[in-house]
Design a protein around this motif. Structure first.
Motif, PDB file in Angstrom:
ATOM      1  N   LEU A  25      16.750   3.147  -5.265  1.00  0.00           N
ATOM      2  CA  LEU A  25      16.322   4.002  -6.380  1.00  0.00           C
ATOM      3  C   LEU A  25      17.342   5.085  -6.725  1.00  0.00           C
ATOM      4  CD1 LEU A  25      12.587   4.434  -5.331  1.00  0.00           C
ATOM      5  CD2 LEU A  25      13.538   2.864  -7.041  1.00  0.00           C
ATOM      6  N   ILE A  59       9.576   9.391 -14.939  1.00  0.00           N
ATOM      7  CA  ILE A  59      10.647  10.295 -14.495  1.00  0.00           C
ATOM      8  C   ILE A  59      10.721  11.437 -15.505  1.00  0.00           C
ATOM      9  CG2 ILE A  59      13.178  10.422 -14.695  1.00  0.00           C
ATOM     10  CD1 ILE A  59      11.098   8.115 -12.457  1.00  0.00           C
ATOM     11  N   THR A  69      16.487  10.194  -6.361  1.00  0.00           N
ATOM     12  CA  THR A  69      15.174  10.032  -7.003  1.00  0.00           C
ATOM     13  C   THR A  69      14.575  11.362  -7.451  1.00  0.00           C
ATOM     14  OG1 THR A  69      13.691  10.204  -5.096  1.00  0.00           O
ATOM     15  CG2 THR A  69      14.736   8.064  -5.456  1.00  0.00           C
ATOM     16  N   SER A 106      17.740  10.512 -13.906  1.00  0.00           N
ATOM     17  CA  SER A 106      16.768  10.060 -12.910  1.00  0.00           C
ATOM     18  C   SER A 106      17.019  10.701 -11.549  1.00  0.00           C
ATOM     19  CB  SER A 106      16.821   8.537 -12.768  1.00  0.00           C
ATOM     20  OG  SER A 106      16.465   7.920 -13.981  1.00  0.00           O
ATOM     21  N   GLN A 107      18.213  11.225 -11.375  1.00  0.00           N
ATOM     22  CA  GLN A 107      18.562  11.862 -10.111  1.00  0.00           C
ATOM     23  C   GLN A 107      18.587  13.381 -10.309  1.00  0.00           C
ATOM     24  OE1 GLN A 107      18.672   9.563  -7.724  1.00  0.00           O
ATOM     25  NE2 GLN A 107      18.631   7.887  -9.226  1.00  0.00           N
ATOM     26  N   LEU A 131      16.974   3.379 -11.264  1.00  0.00           N
ATOM     27  CA  LEU A 131      15.657   3.995 -11.251  1.00  0.00           C
ATOM     28  C   LEU A 131      15.239   4.201 -12.706  1.00  0.00           C
ATOM     29  CD1 LEU A 131      13.264   5.402  -9.826  1.00  0.00           C
ATOM     30  CD2 LEU A 131      14.631   7.481  -9.748  1.00  0.00           C
ATOM     31  N   THR A 188       4.606   1.158  -6.684  1.00  0.00           N
ATOM     32  CA  THR A 188       5.043   2.269  -5.851  1.00  0.00           C
ATOM     33  C   THR A 188       3.857   3.039  -5.302  1.00  0.00           C
ATOM     34  OG1 THR A 188       6.919   2.430  -7.343  1.00  0.00           O
ATOM     35  CG2 THR A 188       6.649   4.217  -5.765  1.00  0.00           C
ATOM     36  N   TRP A 247      12.005  11.714 -10.253  1.00  0.00           N
ATOM     37  CA  TRP A 247      10.645  11.211 -10.081  1.00  0.00           C
ATOM     38  C   TRP A 247       9.811  12.284  -9.408  1.00  0.00           C
ATOM     39  CZ3 TRP A 247       8.639   7.678  -5.669  1.00  0.00           C
ATOM     40  CH2 TRP A 247       7.251   7.498  -5.829  1.00  0.00           C
TER      41      TRP A 247
END
Lengths: 351, 351, 351, 351
Positions: free
Chosen positions: C286, D88, D110, D103-104, D295, D42, D113
């Protein structure tokens, strides 16, 4: 010496059917017996003297045919195999080709465009194919000549406009002009994931064909101001990408006025005369705009990909062939096509 | 109400030192006490009335300073911390920013350029910074104000021209005009791996500075025809990339004539009047040319990268500061800079 | 039949100097008289039987020489011209080459690597060059054999690692292992605009050479934990790009642990045995990580670019040549190089 | 204190419906009244304790709802407006977001998220949305909740796998596993212009749905060896891109074995345990392979694009909703979904 029939450029205003020797091929080359070919807008530029080629040149650059002879060193093909060859025939081995600029083969502008330009073309019974290893593309079983007739140029160019525009999923894409290349650009925009495709033209049949090929909205520029309409349709954002498929100041400029800051103008047209960049539409140079011109990608790998698009029924361009002629009748075909009579989109010529 | 000194645009031809209230900041904003700033060519366009801003606007967009106040929600910084802020201050949260077009923040052309344009700028004692979380960039220890003074605009813009040109290892790159931005484009071309960097200008000192920043060959356009020279220097190939750093028809056109088929014209200039695209240089639209315009990239991540380039001594732009003034003397500074007297490249202004 | 001396693979453990016929060339090929060549780490893999080649194969893939003969159809070159040829010799005309995967020529993994692998190589007096039009690269005047000896493989591979990493201005780049390829990756990272280059090895001379080629920080993995050190040096961010230049589980894994989320692991090593991807370092899939492997880019355009980098004095790799042997002494050269004795980096072999 | 119902993670094996205070929002935030949400694979990992979240955390990250409150500084929206929010939720203003790695967010793997992971999620009556300006995406008129329910995660992730694979017109793309994300990857591959899409699974209904979403060929891995089949279907070339949509060693490895030299393995799966890279399939590191993990892309611009794909009827994912539950029944919904009973693909949960 075997003779063949061929369409030959004589002087501006005059392309005639003539007798010419069947080409003799050398090492690395192939001879293709043409089964179907077509006339391109660029051929009309040649006819009109707007694009200069040497008198005596056989014209035409969209070949479908059968391998008749293979020169020394050409392997992996068989006599009798059905093939197409791209309008652009890169050598694959010069600095430009190795650097990814295959259409500019040899480092000369448009250097990859050889057929009917710098060497004899395919509106003839036979065609000599240079750098055959890089350019012969076998036709998948089950596809007719007319199904693949758009691959060598129209489809490759139109799709190239969509590809050079870096279309992303969810983009709004505008295509100005829906002649054969514009129609293929529309189909290409659809293939690349645009979610809103707006086309501009004034011919109802072309706008209707555009809808069948993937356009969501068609604008008749004789009825509405397309730039204003596009801004409204995008909530003031402007299009992400505008594709120019005609080659005029007006469509070029409308493209620039249709895109968002940071947008792309992907130009396919062949321009003559003067071309101005309106400073206001360019945000004085501060709008992160990109203007990209694209010459038809060629080579057998490109052709393989396009043939697979046809074979997998992603896009059906056969309906673009509206008229059919024998090679004998090519002067009539030029007359019809150059004058855009009878709703012609593309003609099929069969020797 | 605390008052401060500031350079204020009054009307075309008139930027004056005036008294203005110290800005009051809101949530998400910061107040920066300016320690050093400078004047940009764009400020001269404003002064001359060539680029319109509202009368009363404090000008200037290249701030170096110290954090004086932090609004609600601005975390990770401390009062007294030395920072720069980019000339472009993206919000980071609009559609354009999230789509990678931070300089076109808000979806308006040049929307990311706010300081001294749509909000008050930094030729003042204090500066209100919008979207502070996205824009405050701490200065690494050991770097002086003048060492980092080029980061907010000149360096980011010049490097941006090299980046937009997609320069690859071994490219030939031409940079037309060696003012501050052109010089930074030259340094950027060097940083990106060009093996042959050719610069064009007519001022000997600028050509000499260009050599120190990485140019291999300098051409004085008053002595030679740069396009002919570039074609000869590249064995007829043309440059891979040409960077326009002035904003005139002549340099723009020379760039286009200097590049190879498939080459990139990376444009940094601010144009006025008319801009023509010579059809022959564009190969009638068939040369796979790309024309890219770039507005100075901003935001704290960009600034962090540029500050690191300075800190790691990759490029030393401090010598571009040729003259120093107090904020009190800013009208003299404009006079010198706007008239390009005394070999001025950039001035440092200290409140 | 003319005979020549050549280094021939006999069986695992045994490469010997032998007599072999001078190659006979065909159409499209060239014969190059070797003036200088070298031994690669891959040749040692062959010697040890870790990479299989046919017994009787002449080894070596890094040729510097003089054109001795040109086959039919090879134009634009002259007998006696000094040239290099890349370790990878793409045909330029197959689907893979036309699709931009020249190193995978023919569609077979590593298909572009022919010399000393699938055809005879250059540790010999003469070399047959296939697809000569795509591969012969003239050496610029004034450059010695040893100055350009790294271009065919080491430099192209090392730079390729930096290029595949998509290094941007201001990046932090880590290079694991500073043998010849790692050193070139370091030089490549510098050329591409990294602002912080961290190298990891344990040999002091290699770390010192790395500093001369552009590294900012060197880490001896026998003294410190490089991953922990890199995280600290980057303020916890991790590197933007890590280049693997050895081919072991440990360096591969350390690379992955050294990069930021969204970072790139650019792998150059030749792996054997098993390779595991640690799930935690991959953020369970991810982390938006990219892992890219790169085989040495070849072809004459690539070589032209690298030769220009040498000619413009951007990078000086001549000091990597630490030892010199005559072709007669090649067995000794293998012995020295395979056992990494006497601080050897690269050897020059002259027939 | 207003209370609401919410699905809360208690401990591994236990997610329960509970009463919790309605969230209180701050500046820059929004409160969304949930109208429809769903359960993700998830969430099942969380339920099983395979992915750790804090006990007491409200789970769920796929919200469709109505704006109930807007915090200070959130402009351009109205109370009562129908919106979705991506799974996200980037801040848009940190170094990672500004660098294109939204996304990071925050620089942590991650990090983007947040819902149902580091802050409370949307399997509840109300949801607090951080960084609302960057994340609230209005639903176009005329679209139902279920039509857009896949946008926040499943569609964005699946399409992201196609996008990260750099799919080009005419590519062959393989998608391993046709659960909800794999099905969306199939639809994404179709949107991006692949001409041959091969899907692998063993559940007939899933393979049938894949065909409706754009797959050309489906392979049941219990009947055939998919790698062998793919090589045959591509004439030995291998696929251009393989998308992994399950998260196991076997599918990951099969992807690598299915692609051509120079191909891309685009990985979407969430892996646990150990992951090995088979050296032979990787051509020992010399095959120019790329492995990319993705991701789910978030933020309101991404959501706008996906909503437009739905609105323009490019892709219809509503049929993926196979079962419907009230929020009161969420424990039953987990039971059904976690055990993959009754042919469930996705469930719709309505508070």
């Amino acid at each position: 010496m075997r003779m063949m029939k061929a369409a030959v450029f004589v002087r501006p205003g005059k392309i005639v059917l003539d007798e010419r020797p069947v080409p003799v091929i050398g090492a690395g080359e192939a001879l293709v017996k043409i089964t179907t070919t077509t006339i391109c807008g660029t051929d009309v530029h040649i006819l009109k003297g707007e694009y200069p080629v040497e008198p005596g040149r056989i014209v035409g650059h969209e070949p479908v045919g059968v391998i008749a002879e293979l020169g020394a060193g050409v392997t992996g093909y068989t006599i009798g195999q059905r093939v197409i060859v791209g309008a652009i025939t890169p050598c694959g081995q010069c600095h430009s080709c190795l650097d990814g600029h295959q259409s500019q083969c040899g480092g000369h502008a448009t250097g990859g465009w050889k057929f009917g330009n710098t060497i004899d073309g395919c509106q003839a019974e036979y065609l000599r194919v240079p750098h055959a290893m890089a350019n012969l593309a076998p036709i998948p079983d089950g596809l007719s000549d007319e199904q693949v007739l758009m691959c060598p140029d129209i489809m490759s160019t139109g799709f190239g406009g969509a590809e050079s525009g870096d279309i992303r999923i969810g983009d709004t894409v505008v295509v100005y002009a829906q002649g054969p290349i514009g129609l293929c650009a529309t189909a290409g925009a659809r293939l690349k994931g645009a979610s809103q495709i707006i086309v501009v033209d004034s011919v109802p049949e072309r706008l209707a064909t555009a809808k069948r090929l993937g356009a969501d909205i068609s604008l008749d520029y004789q009825q509405v101001d397309p730039v204003a309409e596009i801004l409204e349709l995008t909530g003031g954002r402007g299009a992400d990408v505008a594709i120019e498929a005609l080659g005029t100041q007006q469509t070029f400029e409308s493209c620039l006025r249709s895109i968002k800051p940071g947008g792309v103008l992907s130009s396919l047209g062949v321009y003559s005369g003067k071309l101005g960049l309106p400073i206001d539409a360019l945000a004085a140079g501060l709008g992160d705009h990109r203007i990209v011109t694209t010459l038809c990608p060629g080579g057998k790998e490109r052709m393989r990909r396009l043939l697979n698009i046809v074979a997998s029924q992603r896009v059906d361009l056969e309906p673009l062939v509206t008229h059919r002629f024998r090679l004998d009748e090519i002067e009539q075909a030029y007359d019809l096509f150059a004058n855009q009579r009878d709703g012609v989109l593309k003609v099929a010529i069969t020797p």
